[in-house]
Design a protein around this motif. Structure first.
Motif, short mmCIF file in Angstrom:
data_model
loop_
_atom_site.label_atom_id
_atom_site.label_comp_id
_atom_site.label_asym_id
_atom_site.label_seq_id
_atom_site.Cartn_x
_atom_site.Cartn_y
_atom_site.Cartn_z
N GLY A 43 0.83 -1.19 0.00
CA GLY A 43 0.00 0.00 0.00
C GLY A 43 0.86 1.24 0.00
O GLY A 43 1.99 1.23 0.50
N VAL A 44 0.32 2.33 -0.57
CA VAL A 44 1.05 3.59 -0.66
C VAL A 44 0.14 4.71 -0.17
O VAL A 44 -0.89 4.99 -0.78
CB VAL A 44 1.50 3.87 -2.11
CG1 VAL A 44 2.30 5.16 -2.17
CG2 VAL A 44 2.30 2.71 -2.69
N ALA A 45 0.51 5.32 0.94
CA ALA A 45 -0.30 6.38 1.52
C ALA A 45 0.15 7.73 0.97
O ALA A 45 1.33 8.08 1.05
CB ALA A 45 -0.19 6.37 3.04
N VAL A 46 -0.80 8.51 0.44
CA VAL A 46 -0.49 9.80 -0.17
C VAL A 46 -1.54 10.83 0.25
O VAL A 46 -2.58 10.49 0.78
CB VAL A 46 -0.46 9.69 -1.71
CG1 VAL A 46 0.58 8.69 -2.18
CG2 VAL A 46 -1.85 9.32 -2.25
N GLY A 55 4.00 3.66 -12.88
CA GLY A 55 4.59 2.41 -12.39
C GLY A 55 4.00 1.90 -11.09
O GLY A 55 4.41 0.84 -10.60
N ILE A 56 3.07 2.65 -10.51
CA ILE A 56 2.45 2.23 -9.25
C ILE A 56 0.99 1.87 -9.52
O ILE A 56 0.23 2.68 -10.08
CB ILE A 56 2.53 3.32 -8.18
CG1 ILE A 56 4.01 3.63 -7.86
CG2 ILE A 56 1.80 2.90 -6.91
CD1 ILE A 56 4.19 4.74 -6.86
N ASP A 57 0.58 0.69 -9.13
CA ASP A 57 -0.80 0.24 -9.30
C ASP A 57 -1.73 1.17 -8.54
O ASP A 57 -1.60 1.32 -7.32
CB ASP A 57 -0.91 -1.20 -8.76
CG ASP A 57 -2.30 -1.79 -8.97
OD1 ASP A 57 -3.23 -1.05 -9.38
OD2 ASP A 57 -2.48 -3.00 -8.69
N PRO A 58 -2.67 1.80 -9.22
CA PRO A 58 -3.60 2.73 -8.54
C PRO A 58 -4.35 2.07 -7.39
O PRO A 58 -4.77 2.75 -6.45
CB PRO A 58 -4.56 3.16 -9.66
CG PRO A 58 -3.78 2.96 -10.93
CD PRO A 58 -2.91 1.76 -10.68
N ALA A 59 -4.51 0.74 -7.44
CA ALA A 59 -5.22 0.04 -6.37
C ALA A 59 -4.46 0.10 -5.05
O ALA A 59 -5.05 -0.13 -3.98
CB ALA A 59 -5.46 -1.41 -6.78
N LEU A 60 -3.16 0.40 -5.10
CA LEU A 60 -2.36 0.46 -3.88
C LEU A 60 -2.46 1.81 -3.18
O LEU A 60 -2.08 1.94 -2.01
CB LEU A 60 -0.88 0.19 -4.21
CG LEU A 60 -0.52 -1.19 -4.75
CD1 LEU A 60 0.98 -1.24 -5.08
CD2 LEU A 60 -0.87 -2.27 -3.74
N ILE A 61 -2.98 2.80 -3.89
CA ILE A 61 -3.00 4.17 -3.36
C ILE A 61 -4.12 4.35 -2.34
O ILE A 61 -5.26 3.93 -2.55
CB ILE A 61 -3.18 5.19 -4.50
CG1 ILE A 61 -2.06 5.05 -5.55
CG2 ILE A 61 -3.25 6.60 -3.96
CD1 ILE A 61 -0.69 5.38 -5.00
N THR A 62 -3.78 5.00 -1.22
CA THR A 62 -4.77 5.32 -0.20
C THR A 62 -4.40 6.65 0.45
O THR A 62 -3.24 7.04 0.46
CB THR A 62 -4.82 4.23 0.89
OG1 THR A 62 -5.78 4.60 1.89
CG2 THR A 62 -3.47 4.05 1.57
N THR A 63 -5.42 7.32 0.96
CA THR A 63 -5.17 8.55 1.72
C THR A 63 -5.21 8.29 3.22
O THR A 63 -4.96 9.20 4.01
CB THR A 63 -6.21 9.63 1.36
OG1 THR A 63 -7.52 9.12 1.62
CG2 THR A 63 -6.09 10.04 -0.10
N ASP A 64 -5.55 7.08 3.60
CA ASP A 64 -5.67 6.74 5.02
C ASP A 64 -4.46 5.91 5.46
O ASP A 64 -4.49 4.68 5.46
CB ASP A 64 -6.97 5.97 5.27
CG ASP A 64 -7.32 5.89 6.75
OD1 ASP A 64 -6.40 6.05 7.59
OD2 ASP A 64 -8.50 5.65 7.06
N ALA A 65 -3.39 6.62 5.84
CA ALA A 65 -2.16 5.92 6.24
C ALA A 65 -2.37 5.10 7.50
O ALA A 65 -1.81 4.00 7.64
CB ALA A 65 -1.05 6.94 6.44
#
Length: 429
Positions: A43-46, A55-65
């Protein structure tokens, strides 16, 4: 080899974070072989989820770290957000969830490193931060592991690439400070607001971290004496060249001769051209370590930038992942000496003082008497005069900073002294 992957949460995906994600993806097979198990970006918190991250799967993106860390399957968190909050809360949350942490956050570690180390130790987890100081240069781990059996007495280094670029341009081209800063900004070396760099805050945070490691004591950002380099002028460089020196913004950490205290400081200084740090050009960093048994060691390389900093982060990731597999932890905080940090006034060094004085008989004698009254011995004096005005450049022998400060205040009160044009320490001799 273990087949179940170690899952990694990436907190922040800016310049450094995006490079970390890229390297984790492109070097996945190599990382697996080096660690002994796959590592998976879970997961990637932004802050801005709409931003395109190649290069980063959008499914990994979250705003809730916080939710990412509390999923229950994360093994390692990589914090590249920067700043104090929310980074501090997120790292603490990671420890509460049994997650080891890799951080590049110099500001947070310099301010709250002791509390974070204590939280990691209490949870039996790792806190690694090679990327927090000097980018790609392997420095933190050699100091706290390779030199763990030695006694470090002094660390002196260039730990901010922006300021080194500016000072290098002033030295090599004769440019003024603002002109060199403008070039650094145009090339992307300086931020739109360069205060953290040019006023020494960035270097001071790194100095606090290095001092704690070097001297096995707790040194906070507030303990570091700090002076910026915005007042360094072309005239200072001209004087430095006449002395066979150049000017660098240095972080200097020293153990007292009696071993009972330490000092930590950041300021511009003249250093001889013969010193290894004098040849560090452009935006590069270099750190000079003096140890009792190992002698003098020099660490040199790119101190900032996405790929170089990501290299240090990935090195920590590999180390922490190996520890996870071994059900062990690496070295934590070593602060057993509990040495006090002495004030800047206790520092002993040489000084270069430039004075604007009246061009008349007796001025030099008056100035020399003032130095003598404050216990500061003069090494050399150079005087130039024209039309009733003169410049007087005094280079001292080694003296306490407090004595020099008293001397300067007394000089300012002399009727024959029009002003103190500059004061600069002379180091590295």
């Amino acid at each position: 080899m273990r087949t179940r992957p170690l899952k990694v949460a990436l907190l922040g995906c800016g310049v450094v974070g995006s490079e970390v994600a890229r390297i984790m993806t492109t070097h996945a097979d190599d990382l697996t072989q080096r660690i002994g198990a796959p590592v998976e970006l879970a997961g990637v918190a932004v802050r801005r989820p709409s931003k395109v991250r190649e290069g980063i799967d959008p499914a990994l993106i979250t705003t809730d770290a916080t939710a990412l860390l509390k999923r229950g399957d994360i093994d390692i968190a990589i914090e590249v957000i920067g700043g104090i909050e929310p980074a501090r809360t997120l790292i603490t949350t990671a420890f509460e969830q049994g997650i080891s942490v890799v951080s590049a956050n110099k500001a947070l570690l310099a301010q709250d490193g002791a509390a974070l180390h204590a939280a990691a130790e209490a949870a039996g987890l790792d806190l690694y931060y090679e990327a927090a100081v000097a980018g790609a240069i392997p420095l933190v781990r050699p100091m706290r592991e390779s030199l763990a059996g030695d006694k470090i007495n002094r660390v002196m280094g260039i730990v901010n690439g922006t300021t080194n670029f500016i000072l290098d341009k002033m030295d090599s081209t004769g440019a003024g400070y603002q002109e060199a800063l403008d070039e650094a900004t145009a090339l992307g070396y300086a931020e739109a607001d360069p205060t953290a760099d040019v006023e020494g805050y960035d270097a001071a945070a790194k100095a606090a971290i290095l001092a704690g490691i070097a001297f096995h004591t707790r040194v906070r950002l507030d303990d570091v004496s700090r002076e910026g380099m915005t007042e360094v002028s072309a005239a200072d460089f001209a004087s430095a060249k006449r002395m066979g020196c150049t000017i660098k913004l240095l972080a200097i950490l020293e153990r007292a001769a009696d071993g009972e205290s330490v000092t930590a400081r950041v300021h511009p200084a003249m250093i001889p051209l013969s010193h290894p740090l004098a040849s560090v050009r452009e935006a590069y960093n270099a750190v000079f370590v003096e140890a009792e048994a190992a002698g003098r060691l020099m660490f040199y390389g790119p101190g900032a930038g996405g790929a170089p900093t990501a290299s240090a982060v990935l090195g920590d990731l590999v180390a922490v992942a190996r520890n996870k597999l071994a059900e062990a932890t690496g070295p934590g905080e070593s602060a057993y000496t509990q040495l006090p940090v002495s004030p800047m006034g206790d520092v002993v060094t040489r000084y270069h003082i430039s004075l604007d004085v009246a061009d008349k008989p007796g001025v030099l004698a008056q100035v020399a008497t003032t130095f003598a009254e404050h216990g500061v011995s003069i090494d050399t004096v150079r005087q130039q005069g024209k039309d009733g005005e003169a410049s007087l450049v005094v280079v001292t022998h080694r003296a306490p900073d407090a004595a020099l400060s008293g001397t300067v205040e007394a000089l300012r009160r002399l009727d024959t002294v029009r002003g103190v044009a500059s004061i600069m320490r002379v180091e590295g001799e």
